[in-house]
Write an enzyme that holds these catalytic residues in place. Structure first.
Site, PDB file in Angstrom:
ATOM      1  N   HIS A 155       0.821  -1.207   0.000  1.00  0.00           N
ATOM      2  CA  HIS A 155       0.000   0.000   0.000  1.00  0.00           C
ATOM      3  C   HIS A 155       0.858   1.262   0.000  1.00  0.00           C
ATOM      4  O   HIS A 155       1.911   1.313   0.633  1.00  0.00           O
ATOM      5  CB  HIS A 155      -0.888   0.037   1.247  1.00  0.00           C
ATOM      6  CG  HIS A 155      -2.088  -0.860   1.168  1.00  0.00           C
ATOM      7  ND1 HIS A 155      -3.117  -0.660   0.273  1.00  0.00           N
ATOM      8  CD2 HIS A 155      -2.439  -1.963   1.888  1.00  0.00           C
ATOM      9  CE1 HIS A 155      -4.044  -1.589   0.438  1.00  0.00           C
ATOM     10  NE2 HIS A 155      -3.653  -2.400   1.407  1.00  0.00           N
ATOM     11  N   CYS A 181       0.279   2.689  -4.749  1.00  0.00           N
ATOM     12  CA  CYS A 181      -0.369   3.946  -5.106  1.00  0.00           C
ATOM     13  C   CYS A 181       0.326   5.110  -4.390  1.00  0.00           C
ATOM     14  O   CYS A 181       0.636   5.028  -3.209  1.00  0.00           O
ATOM     15  CB  CYS A 181      -1.833   3.936  -4.692  1.00  0.00           C
ATOM     16  SG  CYS A 181      -2.832   2.711  -5.558  1.00  0.00           S
TER      17      CYS A 181
END
Length: 302
Positions: free
Chosen positions: A95, A147
């Site tokens: 993440h 991301c």
């Protein structure tokens, strides 16, 4: 040619690699959120396999081993061990997140981007400060399948996709809860890096994206002695998608690499990976330092 020069010329280049794959994070450090993903550990193992096939000595940090301390220690060890002509390959799969900027280098969105490690976030300031410790002449190749939203492109956030397409981003609401609970810790990290760098820290994502057009970045770019190529999984206003066996970006990179049958440069590798992904996920290629010649080399070549 003196003896030192002869020894340097005869020295065989060394190569190290570091691969991080995090399928979940510690709920204790993320205010109850574990951010389950499926393919990040596979990504790390597959990147380590590429490294092994080209003769690199690899370190794997998988989920619970992927702590802040372990990552920083591995980077420090590599920076001390490698010299001009050597190669360092690092991959991250997990993440991405954000924390509010307190050191003043973020002029637009007031957020610093992060990698969500198992026991806490690694702020982009820290990462690029650590990479700047590598010696002149060392080649650094970083692949980030995560991301990183909101740095350069200020477009609307896309929809998160289907359950089978898990976005690799910490939800903003979770990020703010984590920051509120650990504010002193994350603020100190940013301020410490700013102090060590003499107050000249600039946001790395912005630096990488604007290195050829921003006069403001001249100072830090000149001080960055190694040659760095970073290929990230998506644009700043997009999501890097998880999968069942690999992330979408890593899967395409592996397809293009084709077990070493790929021929061409880093620039060509990036172009083909990007061409094979949908418009909703367009990998970026950034450089720092004297990377022009590096971009023309065969990927992963020691």
């Amino acid at each position: 040619m003196n003896s030192k020069a002869s020894a340097a010329a005869a020295r065989k280049p060394q190569a190290l690699s570091l691969h991080i794959g995090i399928n979940e994070v510690s709920a204790a450090h993320y205010e109850g959120w574990t951010g389950p993903l499926a393919a990040c550990e596979f990504d790390a193992h597959d990147m380590a396999a590429i490294a092994a096939s080209t003769g690199m000595k690899s370190t794997l940090l998988i989920t619970k081993k992927a702590t802040r301390a372990n990552l920083l220690a591995a980077l420090n060890k590599a920076a001390k061990a490698l010299a001009a002509g050597d190669f360092f390959f690092m991959s991250f799969s997990g993440h991405g997140g954000q924390v509010p900027d307190v050191s003043g280098e973020e002029k637009d969105d007031k957020q610093d981007e992060t990698w969500c490690l198992f026991d806490g976030q690694l702020i982009d300031d820290e990462l690029y400060y650590e990479l700047s410790k590598f010696k002149a002449g060392v080649r650094l190749f970083v692949v980030s399948d995560s991301c990183h939203s909101g740095t350069v492109v200020r477009a609307g956030r896309p929809q998160p996709g289907t359950p089978a397409q898990r976005p690799r981003i910490m939800p903003p609401a979770v990020g703010m809860r984590v920051y509120a609970a650990h504010k002193a810790f994350y603020d100190k990290l940013q301020n410490d890096v700013a102090k060590v760098a003499g107050g000249r820290v600039t946001d790395p994502d912005t630096a990488l994206a604007n290195v050829t057009v921003s006069n403001r970045l001249t100072g830090i770019v000149k001080e960055f002695k190694p040659a760095l190529i970073l290929i990230s999984g998506c644009q700043d206003n997009q999501f890097s998608m998880d999968g069942d066996h690999n992330g979408a970006f890593t899967e395409q990179l592996l397809r293009v690499w084709n077990n070493g049958a790929f021929t061409g440069s880093y620039a060509r590798l990036h172009a083909l990976v990007r061409a094979g992904l949908p418009p909703t996920q367009s990998p970026n290629l950034f450089t720092l330092g004297p990377a022009a010649a590096f971009l023309k080399q065969t990927p992963f070549s020691v």
